[in-house]
Every structure is written in C-alpha cells, then in structure tokens.
Design an enzyme around this catalytic site. Sequence first.
Site, PDB file in Angstrom:
ATOM      1  N   ASP A  81       6.138  -4.837  -6.778  1.00 12.93           N
ATOM      2  CA  ASP A  81       5.426  -5.509  -5.688  1.00 12.93           C
ATOM      3  C   ASP A  81       4.087  -4.862  -5.353  1.00 12.93           C
ATOM      4  OD1 ASP A  81       7.319  -7.449  -5.364  1.00 12.93           O
ATOM      5  OD2 ASP A  81       8.279  -6.553  -3.619  1.00 12.93           O
ATOM      6  N   ARG A 106      10.001  -0.548  -1.912  1.00 11.61           N
ATOM      7  CA  ARG A 106       8.537  -0.507  -1.938  1.00 11.61           C
ATOM      8  C   ARG A 106       7.976   0.842  -1.453  1.00 11.61           C
ATOM      9  NH1 ARG A 106       5.350  -5.736  -0.058  1.00 11.61           N
ATOM     10  NH2 ARG A 106       3.866  -4.634  -1.400  1.00 11.61           N
ATOM     11  N   ARG A 152       9.116  -7.210   9.617  1.00 10.39           N
ATOM     12  CA  ARG A 152       8.752  -6.014   8.858  1.00 10.39           C
ATOM     13  C   ARG A 152       8.149  -4.945   9.782  1.00 10.39           C
ATOM     14  NH1 ARG A 152       8.233  -6.989   3.280  1.00 10.39           N
ATOM     15  NH2 ARG A 152       9.832  -8.493   2.660  1.00 10.39           N
ATOM     16  N   HIS A 181       5.542 -11.912   7.200  1.00 14.55           N
ATOM     17  CA  HIS A 181       4.308 -11.189   7.496  1.00 14.55           C
ATOM     18  C   HIS A 181       3.354 -12.128   8.225  1.00 14.55           C
ATOM     19  CE1 HIS A 181       4.753  -8.055   4.015  1.00 14.55           C
ATOM     20  NE2 HIS A 181       5.063  -7.508   5.173  1.00 14.55           N
ATOM     21  N   CYS A 279      -2.155 -11.882  -0.042  1.00 14.94           N
ATOM     22  CA  CYS A 279      -1.274 -10.762  -0.373  1.00 14.94           C
ATOM     23  C   CYS A 279      -1.873  -9.892  -1.473  1.00 14.94           C
ATOM     24  CB  CYS A 279       0.091 -11.273  -0.823  1.00 14.94           C
ATOM     25  SG  CYS A 279       1.158 -11.833   0.517  1.00 14.94           S
TER      26      CYS A 279
END
Length: 286
Positions: A81, A106, A152, A181, A279
């Site tokens: 990612d 991550r 998150r 997000h 992103c």
Amino acid sequence: MATTAGRPGTTATGRRAARRLELLMCSPEHFTVSYEINPWMDAATDVDTGRALAQWTALRRTFERLGHGVRVLPGLPGLPDMVYAANGALVAAQGSVGVRFAHPERAGEAEAYARWLEDAGLGPVHRPEHVNEGEGDLLVVGEHLLAGHGFRTELAAHREVEAVLGRPVTSLRLVDPRFYHLDTALTVLDDDPEHPDVAWFPGAFDEESRGVLETLFPRGLRTDEETARVLGMNAVSDGRHVVLSPRAQRYAAQLAERGYEPVPVDLSELLRGGGGAKCCVLVLRR
C-alpha cells in the site's frame, strides 16, 4: 491574481487559475492486495501489478504534462500500500507531520516516508503519538486544516497536529466505512486562502460535520452517492484542472459547470486497494 466578481478563483479572462504543485509519488512495483483493511479490498482477487504500474505512470505523466513537479519514492517489498503516498505525511508551510497507521500491515511505511522527507529538506518530521494517516485525513484548504476521524485517524491526533503546526484544526466525523479517509469524501478544489473551494459528499459525514462544512464553504459543491461510490471524490485539483476517475462522469459535468477542467485518468487497478488519484500523491508544501 485578478479575479472576476461572478466566480471566485477565476482570472480576469474568466478562466480558473492553476497553481503549480510539488508532488511526491511512490512507484507500485510491489502493489498487490494481500490483506483486507478497507471495504474496497478483496485479497481473493488477482491484481495485475504491471497494469497498476502502467496506470500509475500515466497518472505521473498527466501531472507533469499539467506543469507540476513530481518526485518519486521507490516502493519497498512487503509494503503493497506504499503507493498511496497521500497517507505518508502532512507537509504544511508550518512543518511536516509524520504518520502512525491504524493497521500494522502499513506500519513500515511511516518511517520510510519520514526519512525521505527529511533527506529532501522537508524535515524535521514530527513522529506522532496518536494515529493519523497523513493527507488521507488531513487536508489543507486555504487557511483551513480539515481533519477526518471515525475510522482511521484518531480525534486526539487532531489536537496533536494542531499543537505541532500551531494552526487550528477543524474536525469532521466520517460515518460510512466505504469512505474511511477524508480524501475519499471531499475534494480540495482550490486551496487559495482568498477563495477556498471544496466538493464533498454529505452522506459520508455526521450531521454536525455537515453543518460545519456548510458554514465554512457555503458555495461548496455537494456531490452524490453515484460519484462517491466510484471514489470520484478522491481527486487532485490545482485550482483549474481536476484529475479524477473517468467513472465519475456526473462529477466531471458538475466541475465543468463551475469552470474547472476535468482530467480523467484510469486507475482501476489501484482502486482494488481502495485508492484513486489523490491517494497516489502527497503535496509538498514549503
């Protein structure tokens, strides 16, 4: 910059004014979907890494063609990612804030991004105590710093960022897990302090946050479920050109009506990981 009275953000010729962006992108040589940490991911689906790289390259070339600066951080094995560079930090005029990821898968990305920024002269980078996922949830809109929470980034991280940067943070609560997000539910269309502009999907926010956005951006563009569910809001604007998903056709029409120029780029393979154009880029502010 001269502006017309009829439409904030337009020049004297009636065209919206673009600003040059400095962007960091991370190449997706190691991109795959090997775990599931958001509703868009399906580890049972085969991912074509070569196609993902080709689409990412097309995105990079699009930004360069539009006159923006692009720097590239090579991806690292075991961090699929990492291509989603927006989650790597927040780089504001007041300083750089690193990240602490909500999911352990991550975690290794955080220091890789922090070290790159420091080596590039954009440090020192604050290593956070509380979970925040960079520009995924922290968006600069002129004098405003909008911060998402609910899935998150922790609410406590908003106060931490506020203290580190010495600027107020406006908290917005996300309530739909598809839009985990802030940058999946809100596009910064123009971050010029004189005429900040956003587009946002009301269904992604709680009632209080909707009221906040309506107050801050009374002329903001409201989008719909059709746009949001193809991650159409995950777009990059330079104040004139808006790089977005070709599937977000209704959104593109709305933007054109406001004087923006939609620039569609297919990132369907990277969408398998839950990310679109925004992103894939981290804005480097100085």
